[in-house]
Design a protein around this motif. Structure first.
Motif, short mmCIF file in Angstrom:
data_model
loop_
_atom_site.label_atom_id
_atom_site.label_comp_id
_atom_site.label_asym_id
_atom_site.label_seq_id
_atom_site.Cartn_x
_atom_site.Cartn_y
_atom_site.Cartn_z
N ILE A 21 0.85 -1.18 0.00
CA ILE A 21 0.00 0.00 0.00
C ILE A 21 0.89 1.23 0.00
O ILE A 21 1.82 1.34 0.81
CB ILE A 21 -0.94 0.01 1.21
N LYS A 22 0.60 2.14 -0.90
CA LYS A 22 1.33 3.40 -0.95
C LYS A 22 0.35 4.52 -0.67
O LYS A 22 -0.69 4.62 -1.31
CB LYS A 22 1.97 3.60 -2.32
N LYS A 23 0.67 5.35 0.30
CA LYS A 23 -0.19 6.46 0.66
C LYS A 23 0.22 7.68 -0.16
O LYS A 23 1.40 7.95 -0.33
CB LYS A 23 -0.08 6.78 2.14
N LEU A 24 -0.78 8.40 -0.63
CA LEU A 24 -0.55 9.63 -1.36
C LEU A 24 -1.15 10.78 -0.57
O LEU A 24 -2.25 10.67 -0.05
CB LEU A 24 -1.22 9.58 -2.74
N HIS A 25 -0.44 11.86 -0.52
CA HIS A 25 -0.95 13.06 0.14
C HIS A 25 -1.34 14.08 -0.92
O HIS A 25 -0.52 14.43 -1.78
CB HIS A 25 0.12 13.64 1.07
N LEU A 26 -2.57 14.50 -0.91
CA LEU A 26 -3.04 15.53 -1.85
C LEU A 26 -3.23 16.83 -1.10
O LEU A 26 -3.96 16.89 -0.12
CB LEU A 26 -4.37 15.13 -2.49
#
Length: 83
Positions: A21-26
């Motif tokens: 799982i890769k978390k992305l910050h927007l």
């Protein structure tokens, strides 16, 4: 503190061996950027959609995903009622 069910599921999945799982910050977008998005989507000048984009910005706090979701919802209503 009670976690959101999605956070709990991500936590469980991330501790397994089979799933990465890769978390992305927007970051939020500015009023001007949102106005340009709405302007492009409606093929109208930015000054003609300023009131709509300001309303979307207030409702979504500049979150691009929420803004797109609200815009799609509004466009569906407009198409349905032929406003």
């Amino acid at each position: 503190m009670v976690n959101h069910p999605l956070h709990e599921m991500i936590h469980k999945l991330s501790h397994g061996d089979d799933i990465r799982i890769k978390k992305l910050h927007l970051d939020g977008i500015s009023k001007k950027e949102l106005n340009m998005m709405v302007s492009d989507a409606l093929c109208m000048l930015p000054r003609h959609v300023a009131e709509l984009s300001d309303c979307l910005y207030k409702k979504t706090a500049g979150s691009p995903l929420f803004a797109i979701g609200k815009y799609c919802f509004l466009s569906d209503i407009i198409r349905y009622y032929k406003l």
